[in-house]
Design a protein around this motif. Structure first.
Motif, PDB file in Angstrom:
ATOM      1  N   ALA A  65       5.587  -7.586 -23.650  1.00  0.00           N
ATOM      2  CA  ALA A  65       6.474  -7.958 -22.540  1.00  0.00           C
ATOM      3  C   ALA A  65       6.693  -6.765 -21.617  1.00  0.00           C
ATOM      4  N   TYR A  66       6.802  -5.569 -22.194  1.00  0.00           N
ATOM      5  CA  TYR A  66       6.949  -4.382 -21.357  1.00  0.00           C
ATOM      6  C   TYR A  66       5.719  -4.212 -20.458  1.00  0.00           C
ATOM      7  N   TRP A  67       4.518  -4.260 -21.056  1.00  0.00           N
ATOM      8  CA  TRP A  67       3.295  -3.990 -20.291  1.00  0.00           C
ATOM      9  C   TRP A  67       3.012  -5.066 -19.252  1.00  0.00           C
ATOM     10  N   GLU A  68       3.496  -6.278 -19.461  1.00  0.00           N
ATOM     11  CA  GLU A  68       3.266  -7.339 -18.480  1.00  0.00           C
ATOM     12  C   GLU A  68       3.913  -7.018 -17.133  1.00  0.00           C
ATOM     13  N   GLY A  69       4.914  -6.124 -17.130  1.00  0.00           N
ATOM     14  CA  GLY A  69       5.551  -5.724 -15.889  1.00  0.00           C
ATOM     15  C   GLY A  69       4.943  -4.498 -15.239  1.00  0.00           C
ATOM     16  N   VAL A  70       3.862  -4.011 -15.814  1.00  0.00           N
ATOM     17  CA  VAL A  70       3.197  -2.796 -15.328  1.00  0.00           C
ATOM     18  C   VAL A  70       1.745  -3.163 -15.055  1.00  0.00           C
ATOM     19  N   PRO A  71       1.093  -2.669 -14.062  1.00  0.00           N
ATOM     20  CA  PRO A  71       1.605  -1.891 -12.934  1.00  0.00           C
ATOM     21  C   PRO A  71       2.268  -2.796 -11.906  1.00  0.00           C
ATOM     22  N   GLY A  72       2.773  -2.157 -10.857  1.00  0.00           N
ATOM     23  CA  GLY A  72       3.432  -2.897  -9.797  1.00  0.00           C
ATOM     24  C   GLY A  72       3.465  -2.051  -8.539  1.00  0.00           C
ATOM     25  N   PRO A  73       4.140  -2.523  -7.513  1.00  0.00           N
ATOM     26  CA  PRO A  73       4.160  -1.773  -6.257  1.00  0.00           C
ATOM     27  C   PRO A  73       4.802  -0.397  -6.386  1.00  0.00           C
ATOM     28  N   ASP A  74       5.696  -0.242  -7.360  1.00  0.00           N
ATOM     29  CA  ASP A  74       6.349   1.054  -7.536  1.00  0.00           C
ATOM     30  C   ASP A  74       5.980   1.716  -8.864  1.00  0.00           C
ATOM     31  N   VAL A  75       4.879   1.277  -9.463  1.00  0.00           N
ATOM     32  CA  VAL A  75       4.398   1.884 -10.710  1.00  0.00           C
ATOM     33  C   VAL A  75       2.881   2.007 -10.645  1.00  0.00           C
ATOM     34  N   ARG A  76       2.393   3.243 -10.729  1.00  0.00           N
ATOM     35  CA  ARG A  76       0.952   3.509 -10.821  1.00  0.00           C
ATOM     36  C   ARG A  76       0.644   3.756 -12.299  1.00  0.00           C
ATOM     37  N   LEU A  77      -0.483   3.276 -12.777  1.00  0.00           N
ATOM     38  CA  LEU A  77      -0.825   3.360 -14.191  1.00  0.00           C
ATOM     39  C   LEU A  77      -2.260   3.839 -14.377  1.00  0.00           C
ATOM     40  N   TRP A  78      -2.432   4.797 -15.285  1.00  0.00           N
ATOM     41  CA  TRP A  78      -3.755   5.267 -15.689  1.00  0.00           C
ATOM     42  C   TRP A  78      -3.843   5.219 -17.199  1.00  0.00           C
ATOM     43  N   VAL A  79      -5.052   5.012 -17.700  1.00  0.00           N
ATOM     44  CA  VAL A  79      -5.284   5.031 -19.143  1.00  0.00           C
ATOM     45  C   VAL A  79      -6.443   5.960 -19.459  1.00  0.00           C
ATOM     46  N   ALA A  80      -6.391   6.524 -20.649  1.00  0.00           N
ATOM     47  CA  ALA A  80      -7.516   7.283 -21.192  1.00  0.00           C
ATOM     48  C   ALA A  80      -8.211   6.375 -22.201  1.00  0.00           C
ATOM     49  N   LEU A  81      -9.534   6.363 -22.143  1.00  0.00           N
ATOM     50  CA  LEU A  81     -10.319   5.533 -23.060  1.00  0.00           C
ATOM     51  C   LEU A  81     -11.255   6.409 -23.877  1.00  0.00           C
ATOM     52  N   GLU A  82     -11.425   6.041 -25.130  1.00  0.00           N
ATOM     53  CA  GLU A  82     -12.438   6.667 -25.967  1.00  0.00           C
ATOM     54  C   GLU A  82     -13.207   5.544 -26.648  1.00  0.00           C
ATOM     55  N   ASP A  83     -14.488   5.493 -26.394  1.00  0.00           N
ATOM     56  CA  ASP A  83     -15.327   4.404 -26.904  1.00  0.00           C
ATOM     57  C   ASP A  83     -14.757   3.035 -26.519  1.00  0.00           C
ATOM     58  N   GLY A  84     -14.224   2.952 -25.300  1.00  0.00           N
ATOM     59  CA  GLY A  84     -13.707   1.696 -24.792  1.00  0.00           C
ATOM     60  C   GLY A  84     -12.331   1.301 -25.286  1.00  0.00           C
ATOM     61  N   VAL A  85     -11.692   2.173 -26.069  1.00  0.00           N
ATOM     62  CA  VAL A  85     -10.373   1.872 -26.628  1.00  0.00           C
ATOM     63  C   VAL A  85      -9.334   2.769 -25.961  1.00  0.00           C
ATOM     64  N   VAL A  86      -8.175   2.200 -25.637  1.00  0.00           N
ATOM     65  CA  VAL A  86      -7.094   2.959 -25.010  1.00  0.00           C
ATOM     66  C   VAL A  86      -6.552   3.993 -25.992  1.00  0.00           C
ATOM     67  N   THR A  87      -6.575   5.263 -25.564  1.00  0.00           N
ATOM     68  CA  THR A  87      -6.062   6.348 -26.411  1.00  0.00           C
ATOM     69  C   THR A  87      -4.860   7.044 -25.787  1.00  0.00           C
ATOM     70  N   GLY A  88      -4.591   6.765 -24.518  1.00  0.00           N
ATOM     71  CA  GLY A  88      -3.442   7.380 -23.863  1.00  0.00           C
ATOM     72  C   GLY A  88      -3.176   6.730 -22.528  1.00  0.00           C
ATOM     73  N   THR A  89      -2.023   7.050 -21.967  1.00  0.00           N
ATOM     74  CA  THR A  89      -1.644   6.493 -20.678  1.00  0.00           C
ATOM     75  C   THR A  89      -0.580   7.354 -20.026  1.00  0.00           C
ATOM     76  N   VAL A  90      -0.446   7.206 -18.711  1.00  0.00           N
ATOM     77  CA  VAL A  90       0.617   7.854 -17.948  1.00  0.00           C
ATOM     78  C   VAL A  90       0.940   6.958 -16.758  1.00  0.00           C
ATOM     79  N   GLN A  91       2.187   7.079 -16.295  1.00  0.00           N
ATOM     80  CA  GLN A  91       2.615   6.334 -15.122  1.00  0.00           C
ATOM     81  C   GLN A  91       3.174   7.296 -14.085  1.00  0.00           C
ATOM     82  N   LEU A  92       3.071   6.880 -12.844  1.00  0.00           N
ATOM     83  CA  LEU A  92       3.699   7.578 -11.729  1.00  0.00           C
ATOM     84  C   LEU A  92       4.551   6.543 -11.012  1.00  0.00           C
ATOM     85  N   HIS A  93       5.824   6.867 -10.829  1.00  0.00           N
ATOM     86  CA  HIS A  93       6.752   5.965 -10.156  1.00  0.00           C
ATOM     87  C   HIS A  93       7.150   6.577  -8.817  1.00  0.00           C
TER      88      HIS A  93
END
Length: 161
Positions: free
Chosen positions: A40-68
């Motif tokens: 439910a949290y992730w369904e609200g991300v990203p948006g007009p006031d949230v930028r989202l990046w993910v780090a992938l390793e072998d196609g799997v999410v290993t990290g993330t960061v947001q900029l608001h």
């Protein structure tokens, strides 16, 4: 930067969030974090006031960061760095620094010259932010409550770029 999330990406980000919260990260949730709450949290991300990046390793999410980016008329130069997290099994590989650098570069490209963030006092993230040039402004006592009921301070940082 991701502009929308697929159901698969929401599931992977939910797994990441559940794992880092279980490992003790103070990012707004308490363990045990239910999968539906995480999704439910992730369904609200990203948006007009949230930028989202993910780090992938072998196609799997290993990290993330947001900029608001601050959307107020008096703050087009400011943004908050938020929810920087790396899966416990993928730490100490430089992913957090890479994610932070990505958010900083994107902020600069948008004209966001002042970045702010907060993190729990005593967490390893404090060392990361200090090493990247963030300046400690101060601390707020008893800011967050952990799963065992203990209260911890948060430390406020800023960086001008």
């Amino acid at each position: 930067m991701l502009s929308e999330l697929t159901a698969e990406m929401i599931q992977e980000l939910s797994t990441l969030l559940i794992e880092v919260v279980a490992d003790g990260a103070s990012i707004g949730f308490l363990p045990p974090l239910a999968r539906d709450e995480a999704a439910a949290y992730w369904e609200g991300v990203p948006g007009p006031d949230v930028r989202l990046w993910v780090a992938l390793e072998d196609g799997v999410v290993t990290g993330t960061v947001q900029l608001h980016p601050v959307m107020k008329p008096n703050a087009p130069h400011r943004a908050e760095v938020a929810k920087l997290m790396v899966h416990p099994a993928h730490r100490r590989k430089g992913l957090a620094a890479q994610l932070l650098e990505t958010a900083e570069q994107a902020a600069a490209a948008e004209g966001r010259t002042l970045l702010v963030l907060d993190t729990r006092e005593g967490d390893p993230s404090n060392l990361l932010y200090q090493s990247r040039g963030y300046i400690r402004v101060g601390r707020i006592p008893d800011y967050v409550i952990s799963a065992d009921g203990d209260k911890s301070a948060t430390v406020i940082y800023y960086k001008q770029q």
